[in-house]
Scaffold this motif. Structure first.
Motif, mmCIF file in Angstrom:
data_model
loop_
_atom_site.group_PDB
_atom_site.id
_atom_site.type_symbol
_atom_site.label_atom_id
_atom_site.label_comp_id
_atom_site.label_asym_id
_atom_site.label_seq_id
_atom_site.Cartn_x
_atom_site.Cartn_y
_atom_site.Cartn_z
ATOM 1 N N LYS A 59 0.768 -0.942 -0.347
ATOM 2 C CA LYS A 59 0.059 0.031 -0.146
ATOM 3 C C LYS A 59 1.010 1.292 0.116
ATOM 4 O O LYS A 59 1.504 1.289 0.994
ATOM 5 C CB LYS A 59 -0.926 -0.011 0.672
ATOM 6 N N ARG A 60 1.071 2.046 -0.905
ATOM 7 C CA ARG A 60 1.504 3.483 -0.989
ATOM 8 C C ARG A 60 0.787 4.220 -1.567
ATOM 9 O O ARG A 60 -0.490 3.772 -1.831
ATOM 10 C CB ARG A 60 2.317 3.597 -2.138
ATOM 11 N N PHE A 61 1.139 5.567 -0.338
ATOM 12 C CA PHE A 61 -0.049 6.720 -0.899
ATOM 13 C C PHE A 61 -0.678 7.487 -2.402
ATOM 14 O O PHE A 61 -0.224 6.695 -3.003
ATOM 15 C CB PHE A 61 0.717 8.204 -0.431
ATOM 16 N N ASN A 62 -1.820 7.451 -1.864
ATOM 17 C CA ASN A 62 -3.220 7.398 -3.194
ATOM 18 C C ASN A 62 -2.711 5.690 -4.134
ATOM 19 O O ASN A 62 -3.673 5.750 -5.119
ATOM 20 C CB ASN A 62 -2.158 8.223 -4.008
ATOM 21 N N ARG A 63 -2.168 4.718 -3.832
ATOM 22 C CA ARG A 63 -2.657 3.705 -4.638
ATOM 23 C C ARG A 63 -2.822 2.586 -3.999
ATOM 24 O O ARG A 63 -1.692 1.525 -4.052
ATOM 25 C CB ARG A 63 -1.033 3.176 -5.290
ATOM 26 N N ARG A 64 -3.642 3.086 -3.029
ATOM 27 C CA ARG A 64 -3.808 1.709 -2.076
ATOM 28 C C ARG A 64 -4.582 0.328 -2.876
ATOM 29 O O ARG A 64 -4.781 0.199 -3.411
ATOM 30 C CB ARG A 64 -5.632 1.849 -1.200
ATOM 31 N N MET A 172 6.599 8.828 8.149
ATOM 32 C CA MET A 172 6.117 9.502 7.103
ATOM 33 C C MET A 172 5.458 10.653 7.612
ATOM 34 O O MET A 172 4.271 11.204 8.382
ATOM 35 C CB MET A 172 4.876 8.185 7.904
ATOM 36 N N GLY A 173 6.310 11.380 7.481
ATOM 37 C CA GLY A 173 6.439 12.725 7.426
ATOM 38 C C GLY A 173 6.233 13.890 6.433
ATOM 39 O O GLY A 173 6.501 14.936 6.931
ATOM 40 N N MET A 174 6.806 13.164 5.888
ATOM 41 C CA MET A 174 6.962 14.136 4.236
ATOM 42 C C MET A 174 5.403 14.758 4.485
ATOM 43 O O MET A 174 6.183 16.437 4.065
ATOM 44 C CB MET A 174 7.185 13.525 3.054
ATOM 45 N N ARG A 175 4.708 14.714 4.132
ATOM 46 C CA ARG A 175 3.282 15.937 3.721
ATOM 47 C C ARG A 175 3.004 16.625 5.036
ATOM 48 O O ARG A 175 2.193 17.214 4.769
ATOM 49 C CB ARG A 175 2.420 15.066 3.565
ATOM 50 N N ASN A 176 3.333 16.381 6.167
ATOM 51 C CA ASN A 176 3.183 16.709 7.320
ATOM 52 C C ASN A 176 4.462 18.376 7.502
ATOM 53 O O ASN A 176 3.914 18.336 8.965
ATOM 54 C CB ASN A 176 2.757 16.019 8.556
ATOM 55 N N LEU A 177 5.270 18.165 6.979
ATOM 56 C CA LEU A 177 6.903 19.230 7.782
ATOM 57 C C LEU A 177 6.411 19.951 7.987
ATOM 58 O O LEU A 177 7.303 21.074 9.044
ATOM 59 C CB LEU A 177 7.911 19.069 6.168
ATOM 60 N N SER A 178 4.987 21.067 7.244
ATOM 61 C CA SER A 178 5.298 22.407 7.710
ATOM 62 C C SER A 178 4.415 22.210 9.271
ATOM 63 O O SER A 178 5.233 22.717 10.347
ATOM 64 C CB SER A 178 4.179 22.728 6.799
ATOM 65 N N LYS A 179 3.905 21.046 9.519
ATOM 66 C CA LYS A 179 3.402 21.123 11.124
ATOM 67 C C LYS A 179 3.798 20.775 11.831
ATOM 68 O O LYS A 179 4.407 20.921 13.043
ATOM 69 C CB LYS A 179 2.377 20.149 10.764
ATOM 70 N N ILE A 180 5.151 19.416 11.834
ATOM 71 C CA ILE A 180 5.689 19.136 12.391
ATOM 72 C C ILE A 180 6.991 19.802 13.159
ATOM 73 O O ILE A 180 7.431 20.531 13.510
ATOM 74 C CB ILE A 180 6.525 17.766 11.686
ATOM 75 N N ALA A 181 7.539 20.764 11.669
ATOM 76 C CA ALA A 181 8.363 22.278 11.839
ATOM 77 C C ALA A 181 7.539 23.072 13.289
ATOM 78 O O ALA A 181 8.329 23.763 14.371
ATOM 79 C CB ALA A 181 9.104 22.942 11.021
ATOM 80 N N THR A 182 6.478 23.377 12.617
ATOM 81 C CA THR A 182 6.255 25.184 13.176
ATOM 82 C C THR A 182 5.821 24.234 14.302
ATOM 83 O O THR A 182 6.251 24.958 16.177
ATOM 84 C CB THR A 182 4.778 24.896 12.746
ATOM 85 N N SER A 225 7.493 10.555 -4.043
ATOM 86 C CA SER A 225 7.111 9.107 -4.416
ATOM 87 C C SER A 225 7.863 8.561 -3.922
ATOM 88 O O SER A 225 8.051 7.324 -3.890
ATOM 89 C CB SER A 225 6.941 9.502 -6.250
ATOM 90 N N ALA A 226 8.496 9.086 -3.243
ATOM 91 C CA ALA A 226 9.789 8.176 -2.438
ATOM 92 C C ALA A 226 9.544 8.020 -1.347
ATOM 93 O O ALA A 226 9.538 9.438 -0.585
ATOM 94 C CB ALA A 226 11.261 9.062 -2.293
ATOM 95 N N PRO A 227 9.540 7.221 -0.859
ATOM 96 C CA PRO A 227 9.810 7.085 1.570
ATOM 97 C C PRO A 227 10.961 7.631 1.534
ATOM 98 O O PRO A 227 11.943 8.253 1.120
ATOM 99 C CB PRO A 227 9.900 5.599 1.199
ATOM 100 N N GLY A 228 10.778 8.571 2.905
ATOM 101 C CA GLY A 228 11.806 9.227 3.471
ATOM 102 C C GLY A 228 11.332 9.729 5.214
ATOM 103 O O GLY A 228 10.299 9.651 5.473
#
Ligand SMILES: C[S@@+](CC[C@H](N)C(=O)[O-])C[C@H]1O[C@@H](n2cnc3c(N)ncnc32)[C@H](O)[C@@H]1O
Length: 255
Positions: A59-64, A172-182, A225-228
């Motif tokens: 399962k990857r993001f948007n490709r369940r 699993m934080g790439m898409r939340n970097l902004s919230k995490i850094a804040t 598209s890559a894990p980070g």
């Protein structure tokens, strides 16, 4: 007579095929069926027997592909129909890998589970880049935190970790970097270094390092598209390129 049934839960390691354990590799080589996740390096499957059945349940993001419940059922079906069953997961099965859920389900169905640990990306990604997770005199612990909880938010544990000396490793934080850094900036200085490491231990591994106050510069560099993973803490300054980049920044050179 009741037939003995067993599934072997194998941690495939962070990506580099050579970073699976010897025991994990032997399990792959003897399996009749392998059910594997999206982050497993498929090169490892070349080690399987020629007639082994290979099932991608990734399962990857948007490709369940399969729900967790469907994966449970596939595992039970495999245990009922094959002798040697491997469930192959990225990194270690017990680090944000839902390994515990699969074990509970299988055991409730009367199926034994053998666990073969794997090298987690949480440890391998910083290590492969020469970033120590602990350094005497710098920090006293490290926390591995999810960057996206089941309700899509950041974890409350982040603010607790930010109030300690801990190195914070976020999966699993790439898409939340902004919230995490804040969130972290409420407790830590903007000079605190952080790193983003993508495709760790693979040939196309990438790292970018900056200070937390500059986190917005990193957002456009992320390949979604890559894990980070994100590593935050003073230990990131141990990375070989950190000092050089700091000098460039102080001189006002833009990248
Ligand atoms: C569902 S978690 C599974 C973690 C896995 N069980 C482990 O121990 O590495 C998936 C997350 O692990 C991280 N990850 C896994 N492999 C990675 C890699 N090669 N490079 C960077 N991050 C990775 C990413 O944060 C990704 O979103």
């Amino acid at each position: 007579m009741e037939v003995y049934k067993k599934v072997t839960l194998v941690g495939a390691g962070p990506g580099d095929v050579d970073l699976i354990t010897v025991k994990g590799l032997k399990a792959i080589q003897t399996a009749d069926i392998i059910l594997y996740d999206a982050l497993v390096n498929t090169e490892l499957l070349k080690e399987a027997k020629a007639d082994a059945v290979l099932v991608n349940v990734g399962k990857r993001f948007n490709r369940r592909k399969y729900s967790q419940e469907e994966i449970h059922q596939l595992l039970v079906d495999a245990a009922n129909n094959y002798t040697t069953i491997v469930r192959l997961k990225g990194g270690d099965s017990f680090v944000f890998g839902r390994g515990a859920e699969e074990i509970s389900f299988l055991e409730n169905c009367g199926i034994d589970v053998e666990i073969i640990p794997g090298v987690s990306s949480a440890l391998a990604a910083p290590s492969n880049q020469g970033i120590p997770l602990t350094k005497r005199g710098v920090n006293e612990s490290f926390w591995v935190v999810t960057g996206t909880t089941s309700n899509g938010e950041i974890s409350k544990d982040l603010s607790l970790a930010a109030q300690s000396t801990a190195t914070i490793i976020i999966l699993m934080g790439m898409r939340n970097l902004s919230k995490i850094a804040t969130e972290i900036l409420q407790y830590k200085s903007g000079f605190t270094p952080f790193a983003i490491i993508q495709n760790a231990t693979m040939a196309d591994e990438k790292i970018f390092i900056d200070s937390l106050s500059n986190y917005k510069n990193s957002i456009e560099l992320i390949d979604y598209s890559a894990p980070g993973i994100i590593v935050i803490g003073d230990v990131v300054a141990e990375h070989p390129s950190y000092l050089e980049e700091e000098i460039q920044r102080a001189l006002g050179v833009t990248f």
